[in-house]
Design a protein around this motif. Structure first.
Motif, PDB file in Angstrom:
ATOM      1  N   ARG A  50       5.592   6.341   2.225  1.00  0.00           N
ATOM      2  CA  ARG A  50       4.858   5.198   1.702  1.00  0.00           C
ATOM      3  C   ARG A  50       5.133   3.940   2.528  1.00  0.00           C
ATOM      4  NH1 ARG A  50       5.640   7.804  -3.374  1.00  0.00           N
ATOM      5  NH2 ARG A  50       7.749   6.966  -3.564  1.00  0.00           N
ATOM      6  N   ASP A  58      11.606   2.020  -6.781  1.00  0.00           N
ATOM      7  CA  ASP A  58      10.625   1.715  -5.738  1.00  0.00           C
ATOM      8  C   ASP A  58       9.407   2.646  -5.726  1.00  0.00           C
ATOM      9  OD1 ASP A  58      12.018  -0.469  -4.908  1.00  0.00           O
ATOM     10  OD2 ASP A  58      12.764   0.407  -3.048  1.00  0.00           O
ATOM     11  N   PRO A  59       9.587   3.949  -5.974  1.00  0.00           N
ATOM     12  CA  PRO A  59       8.412   4.831  -5.941  1.00  0.00           C
ATOM     13  C   PRO A  59       7.316   4.433  -6.931  1.00  0.00           C
ATOM     14  CG  PRO A  59      10.403   6.151  -5.811  1.00  0.00           C
ATOM     15  CD  PRO A  59      10.844   4.741  -6.088  1.00  0.00           C
ATOM     16  N   ARG A  77       6.417   1.370  -7.428  1.00  0.00           N
ATOM     17  CA  ARG A  77       5.746   0.246  -6.766  1.00  0.00           C
ATOM     18  C   ARG A  77       5.411  -0.905  -7.724  1.00  0.00           C
ATOM     19  NH1 ARG A  77       3.193   0.979  -1.971  1.00  0.00           N
ATOM     20  NH2 ARG A  77       1.321  -0.090  -2.707  1.00  0.00           N
ATOM     21  N   SER A 122       9.313   8.142  -0.347  1.00  0.00           N
ATOM     22  CA  SER A 122       9.386   6.682  -0.206  1.00  0.00           C
ATOM     23  C   SER A 122       9.211   6.268   1.252  1.00  0.00           C
ATOM     24  CB  SER A 122      10.730   6.173  -0.730  1.00  0.00           C
ATOM     25  OG  SER A 122      10.871   6.439  -2.105  1.00  0.00           O
TER      26      SER A 122
END
Length: 548
Positions: A327, A108-109, A111, A324
């Motif tokens: 964000r 996920d980091p 994106r 995360s």
């Protein structure tokens, strides 16, 4: 024969070979033998439902394929010669590295590794680090493995000073002129389908839905003078939810298209066009943002639970989760702002598309529904919703010129570019074959948070891209690792170049750029192996397409 255009088509997993060096028959037979041996071994030790195991065998097959291309046909190893001597420890180490690589690239980091986002830069950093760790030469462009190039992402507004609409109302009986102004992010915005830079002034005219349909006996421009005017029109068409409509009722006709309205305005002499969103589209946009916000809030809740469950000594994982979480909070705040904008009816700049080369246009902008409602109530003592309802009920236009009102409109749009990077590392050739080049490539970008290229184009969320194409990228790294060890004591082999391409999802832009500006001579490049989406193989079978 040498094949020089393969980079333009590497999405198709093309292998270009030099026939006098490689015997295609030997290549095919060898792959068939390897497939049978590997399938038997996998059936004995692993379930075919584990994609990570498939990844290992996939990367191993490509490693063997690379070996076939490195040497003359007479040097092809016998069946099972290399794989049978590998230790379980080596297999475990390879699997662990593949898992580590793909878990990071698809995390996920990053994106979704979309061009223009920080995530793609993190992926490039990782590729560079891994290539150096493997032992590849990465001092290619001024000591760097990166080949930068520019990618057109879309369009952006210049500033508030060049994006506005201002109306001037003459005072009654010689009174003072009244002026009101709406700027960028405040009830007004330019649309990229119009002229990118322009400033116009003229009388303000409301032209209903901006439709002239002779075949349907409907004309919003009948009875009004729009020559040199700033014309305001509504999106879509009348009676759009009425099956008995003279239009198509439930579905839009060609008259509802943005460009049809623009061209019709030009034909009627309009100097500029203001488009106002319809209520159904406003509601749909708001609901989409609500759904995305809910998904982000669920992710935030999950992140908080993971943080609470972490042991105190897990500092690195805690730092990653907090980043995360930050964000996600930022994304939620952005969505809240987007919803306010959506509820106003102001459309995104690219909502109507972009101006095509050679297409005739005028300055086009979007206006908030509340702004037009204010204008209409000042001129006719009725509301925008009431005016829409009247048109729907009667099926007749209700266009008019705003009395004693002139408008000045200005738009400023410029290209939105981002820098992307191909990442290269190579193993130098030796002996008689050292000047010949084999390329092993994979694109490492994906579609980011969604949009064009996504299998769920309406979803704004992290598109992790584990299969497309983190799988191909980690396979490339695994091959590089194996080839570096296998060729260490070999005295005669070709130069082997490993390329991580960027901007593949935007039209193979990274590979095209390399063809235009190659680091190594294309005339010496005898073959290219592309790895794309190799993480989910059916029955552990590998598909190879080739040309040469």
């Amino acid at each position: 024969m040498r094949y020089l255009g393969f980079f333009y088509h590497f999405k198709k997993s093309i292998i270009a070979v030099e026939p006098e060096r490689i015997l295609i028959v030997k290549l095919t037979l060898y792959l068939r033998v390897r497939k049978r041996i590997l399938r038997e071994k996998m059936n004995r030790t692993h379930s075919t439902k584990q994609p990570r195991i498939m990844l290992i065998h996939n990367s191993r097959r490509f490693a063997y394929l690379s070996l076939l291309l490195l040497w003359n046909g007479s040097d092809i190893p016998a069946s099972g010669q290399n794989s049978d001597t590998k230790t379980n420890a080596a297999k475990t180490k390879q699997l662990n590295q593949l898992r580590t690589d793909i878990e990071y690239l698809a995390s996920d980091p990053l994106r979704g590794r979309g061009v223009g986002d920080d995530g793609i830069n993190l992926a490039a950093d990782y590729l560079e680090s891994r290539m150096r760790e493997i032992g590849l030469n990465t001092e290619i462009w001024d000591g760097s493995p990166r080949q930068p190039f520019q990618v057109l992402l879309g369009a952006q507004a210049t500033n508030r000073k060049t994006n506005f609409v201002e109306i001037s109302t003459n005072g009654e009986k010689g009174g003072e002129e009244k002026k009101e102004r709406w700027e960028l992010e405040n009830g007004f915005g330019p649309l990229a389908i119009g002229t990118p830079i322009g400033k116009e002034q003229g009388p303000l005219v409301f032209a209903g839905y901006g439709i002239t349909a002779e075949d349907l006996n409907y004309d919003d421009y009948q009875g009004i003078d729009t020559e040199g005017a700033i014309v305001v029109v509504l999106r879509k068409e009348p009676q759009r939810n009425d099956e008995s409509s003279r239009f198509n009722g439930i579905e839009n006709t060609r008259y509802a298209l943005f460009n049809a309205k623009i061209q019709n305005a030009i034909q009627h002499g309009a100097a500029a066009l203001l488009m106002v969103n319809d209520q159904d589209s406003v509601l749909a946009a708001s609901q989409e943002i609500d759904a995305e916000k809910q998904r982000e809030e669920e992710r935030l809740q999950s992140m908080n639970q993971q943080l609470a469950a972490l042991p105190r000594f897990s500092a690195a994982k805690r730092r990653q989760l907090r980043e995360s979480r930050a964000r996600i909070l930022s994304s939620i705040q952005s969505l809240e702002k987007e919803k306010l904008k959506a509820l106003s009816g102001v459309m995104p700049m690219l909502e109507a598309g972009r101006l095509r080369p050679g297409q005739k246009s005028i300055p086009v902008a979007t206006l908030g529904r509340d702004v037009l409602d204010q204008w209409i109530q000042s001129a006719s003592k009725t509301s925008l919703s009431e005016l829409e309802a009247k048109i729907d009920e009667t099926g007749e236009p209700a266009s008019f010129a705003f009395p004693e009102v002139t408008a000045a409109l200005s738009v400023g749009i410029e290209p939105l570019n981002a820098e992307a990077n191909n990442v290269l590392g190579y193993l130098e050739g030796k002996g008689e074959l050292s000047d010949e080049i084999i390329v092993v490539g994979a694109h490492y970008d994906h579609v980011g948070m969604g949009g064009n290229g996504s299998l769920a184009p309406g979803t704004i969320a992290v598109h992790n891209g584990a299969d497309d194409n983190a799988s191909g990228t980690v396979t490339m790294l695994s091959i590089a690792k194996q080839m570096t060890a296998r060729l260490a004591d070999t005295e005669n082999h070709r130069r082997l170049v490993f390329m991580g391409f960027s901007s593949d999802e935007r039209g193979l832009l990274g590979s095209k750029h390399y063809v235009i500006q190659p680091r190594f001579p294309l005339e010496d490049t005898v073959s290219m192996i592309n790895l794309d989406m190799g993480g989910l193989l059916n029955d552990n079978e590998l598909t190879v397409y080739g040309t040469g």
